[in-house]
Design a protein around this motif. Structure first.
Motif, mmCIF file in Angstrom:
data_model
loop_
_atom_site.group_PDB
_atom_site.id
_atom_site.type_symbol
_atom_site.label_atom_id
_atom_site.label_comp_id
_atom_site.label_asym_id
_atom_site.label_seq_id
_atom_site.Cartn_x
_atom_site.Cartn_y
_atom_site.Cartn_z
ATOM 1 N N HIS A 136 8.577 1.036 0.361
ATOM 2 C CA HIS A 136 8.801 1.394 1.750
ATOM 3 C C HIS A 136 8.013 0.428 2.637
ATOM 4 N N LEU A 137 8.721 -0.455 3.335
ATOM 5 C CA LEU A 137 8.112 -1.443 4.215
ATOM 6 C C LEU A 137 8.022 -0.899 5.640
ATOM 7 N N TYR A 138 6.894 -1.189 6.292
ATOM 8 C CA TYR A 138 6.661 -0.799 7.682
ATOM 9 C C TYR A 138 6.124 -2.007 8.446
ATOM 10 N N ALA A 139 6.304 -1.999 9.764
ATOM 11 C CA ALA A 139 5.578 -2.928 10.632
ATOM 12 C C ALA A 139 4.325 -2.220 11.135
ATOM 13 N N HIS A 140 3.181 -2.930 11.082
ATOM 14 C CA HIS A 140 1.927 -2.347 11.596
ATOM 15 C C HIS A 140 1.382 -3.227 12.721
ATOM 16 N N THR A 141 0.377 -2.745 13.437
ATOM 17 C CA THR A 141 -0.049 -3.368 14.699
ATOM 18 C C THR A 141 -1.346 -4.162 14.594
ATOM 19 N N SER A 142 -1.883 -4.404 13.406
ATOM 20 C CA SER A 142 -3.191 -5.058 13.272
ATOM 21 C C SER A 142 -3.047 -6.552 12.965
ATOM 22 N N GLN A 143 -3.876 -7.370 13.633
ATOM 23 C CA GLN A 143 -3.897 -8.809 13.375
ATOM 24 C C GLN A 143 -4.758 -9.147 12.160
ATOM 25 N N SER A 144 -5.753 -8.297 11.877
ATOM 26 C CA SER A 144 -6.623 -8.448 10.709
ATOM 27 C C SER A 144 -7.025 -7.047 10.262
ATOM 28 N N ARG A 145 -7.791 -6.940 9.191
ATOM 29 C CA ARG A 145 -8.159 -5.627 8.652
ATOM 30 C C ARG A 145 -8.892 -4.803 9.705
ATOM 31 N N PRO A 146 -8.375 -3.629 10.065
ATOM 32 C CA PRO A 146 -9.102 -2.757 10.994
ATOM 33 C C PRO A 146 -10.167 -1.951 10.257
ATOM 34 N N GLY A 147 -10.866 -1.089 10.981
ATOM 35 C CA GLY A 147 -11.890 -0.268 10.349
ATOM 36 C C GLY A 147 -11.318 0.754 9.384
ATOM 37 N N GLY A 148 -10.130 1.223 9.656
ATOM 38 C CA GLY A 148 -9.448 2.159 8.765
ATOM 39 C C GLY A 148 -8.119 1.588 8.321
ATOM 40 N N ASP A 149 -7.235 2.464 7.884
ATOM 41 C CA ASP A 149 -5.904 2.018 7.498
ATOM 42 C C ASP A 149 -5.164 1.498 8.729
ATOM 43 N N VAL A 150 -4.150 0.650 8.515
ATOM 44 C CA VAL A 150 -3.360 0.132 9.625
ATOM 45 C C VAL A 150 -2.503 1.239 10.229
ATOM 46 N N THR A 151 -2.089 1.015 11.478
ATOM 47 C CA THR A 151 -1.184 1.938 12.157
ATOM 48 C C THR A 151 0.237 1.426 11.995
ATOM 49 N N ARG A 152 1.041 2.178 11.265
ATOM 50 C CA ARG A 152 2.438 1.799 11.028
ATOM 51 C C ARG A 152 3.308 2.403 12.132
ATOM 52 N N THR A 153 4.006 1.538 12.885
ATOM 53 C CA THR A 153 4.766 2.006 14.049
ATOM 54 C C THR A 153 6.272 1.918 13.862
ATOM 55 N N VAL A 154 6.744 1.108 12.916
ATOM 56 C CA VAL A 154 8.178 0.945 12.680
ATOM 57 C C VAL A 154 8.432 1.031 11.185
ATOM 58 N N GLY A 155 9.484 1.720 10.801
ATOM 59 C CA GLY A 155 9.828 1.871 9.403
ATOM 60 C C GLY A 155 9.955 3.340 9.049
ATOM 61 N N PRO A 156 10.213 3.655 7.790
ATOM 62 C CA PRO A 156 10.254 2.725 6.658
ATOM 63 C C PRO A 156 11.591 1.986 6.516
ATOM 64 N N PHE A 157 11.484 0.801 5.920
ATOM 65 C CA PHE A 157 12.640 0.031 5.490
ATOM 66 C C PHE A 157 12.532 -0.068 3.973
ATOM 67 N N ASP A 158 13.456 0.554 3.270
ATOM 68 C CA ASP A 158 13.358 0.681 1.812
ATOM 69 C C ASP A 158 14.024 -0.493 1.102
ATOM 70 N N VAL A 159 13.325 -1.011 0.097
ATOM 71 C CA VAL A 159 13.830 -2.111 -0.723
ATOM 72 C C VAL A 159 13.621 -1.738 -2.184
ATOM 73 N N THR A 160 14.647 -1.858 -2.999
ATOM 74 C CA THR A 160 14.514 -1.587 -4.424
ATOM 75 C C THR A 160 14.122 -2.865 -5.149
ATOM 76 N N VAL A 161 12.932 -2.829 -5.768
ATOM 77 C CA VAL A 161 12.376 -3.985 -6.475
ATOM 78 C C VAL A 161 12.598 -3.768 -7.969
#
Length: 327
Positions: A238-263
């Motif tokens: 499950h792919l998402y777009a997140h809003t961080s340019q580098s590692r934040p203090g906690g987990d990233v904030t995912r604002t768009v998605g999920p976009f599912d890809v079968t690997v």
């Protein structure tokens, strides 16, 4: 001091013990200071010691009461960043944020820089040196190059490698899970016995090249799977777009998605094409991801199944982005 003396006396001939201490300069030579004992030592070459800097020392008992010491190098509690982003540029100093999210200042740099530049960094005696810019490449396709699916009138293609990749694990934070530790930067998603994990790729500041442009298509390169979880079975990630340019203090904030890809099972990029007309390993991202990526956001994987992927250190194209644009 007595404890160190007793440790040496207890060592059998031909044995080696590892000790941790600090470097000490007395005005004429360097010593290895181990628990207050100044030890004359050989030093691995090259080493640039720092007064009071932490060092690793191997002590060997050579026989007949003779000992030797070899300083292997310095050490830190956490690895130092190899990439970063310029925050301010002064006359003789540059302030930058490392891929670890920490702000550093240095007067050692090669070349000239402006705010927002992505940079490579090397370290000598705990001091950072900026050695160059991380390139972002714009390619204008020749007239006879077939356009990718969903293309159109393309002016150019912005190619952006990930400046960092890592795993967030709640109990330990970034870089604390499995092969992401000690700067490994591998990525995991999903839950195993030790709790939920999420992975993220980071790309640095907002993309000024693409500001105001129309994105015709954005592509993302999925790196090889790690032998983790159900490695021998297909995995829908499950792919998402997140809003961080580098590692934040906690987990990233995912604002768009999920976009599912079968690997596929035992997947490597060279062995699988996700979309007709694309090179192996690449997937086309939904249009809803475009604005977040232009603004300096990144890509995240989150949710079950439990799966792992190679970091950008093992595969420089892990998480690489390509965005076709027009004016």
């Amino acid at each position: 001091m007595d404890a160190f003396k007793h440790m040496m006396e207890a060592m059998p001939d031909g044995s080696t013990r590892r000790a941790y201490g600090t470097a000490h300069w007395d005005g004429s030579q360097w010593w290895a200071n181990i628990n207050g004992n100044l030890i004359g030592a050989r030093w691995m070459d090259p080493i640039q010691p720092l007064q009071g800097g932490q060092i690793v020392v191997d002590i060997s008992r050579e026989g007949r009461g003779l000992f030797s010491a070899l300083v292997l190098g310095g050490y830190t509690d956490q690895p130092r960043p190899s990439t970063g982003t310029v925050l301010t540029v002064g006359i003789s100093e540059i302030v930058f944020t490392g891929e670890d999210g920490t702000v550093y200042t240095t007067d050692r740099f090669i070349g000239s820089y402006v705010i927002g530049d992505l940079i490579y960094i090397t370290w000598d005696a705990a001091t950072p040196t900026i050695i160059g810019k991380i390139p972002t490449i714009t390619v204008t396709p020749p007239a006879n190059t077939p356009l990718p699916p969903g293309g159109g009138d393309i002016t150019g293609t912005q190619k952006t490698p990930a400046t960092a990749s890592d795993t967030w694990w709640g109990p330990g934070g970034w870089g604390s899970y499995a092969t992401s530790v000690r700067g490994g930067e591998d990525l995991y998603s999903g839950s195993y016995y030790s709790g939920a994990t999420t992975g993220a790729w980071f790309y640095g500041p907002a993309n000024t090249v693409l500001a105001g442009k129309t994105i015709k298509q954005a592509r993302f390169r999925i790196p090889a799977r790690l032998n983790a979880g159900s490695y021998n079975s297909d995995a829908t990630i499950h792919l998402y777009a997140h809003t961080s340019q580098s590692r934040p203090g906690g987990d990233v904030t995912r604002t768009v998605g999920p976009f599912d890809v079968t690997v596929p099972a035992r997947y490597t990029p060279a062995g699988h094409t996700f979309t007709a007309g694309l090179s192996p390993g690449w997937v086309v991202l939904p249009d809803s991801f475009h604005a977040v990526l232009i603004a300096g956001g990144g890509i995240s994987i989150s949710g079950d199944p439990y799966v792992g992927f190679q970091s950008r250190l093992k595969d420089p194209e892990s998480g690489k982005l390509e965005m076709d644009w027009s004016n």
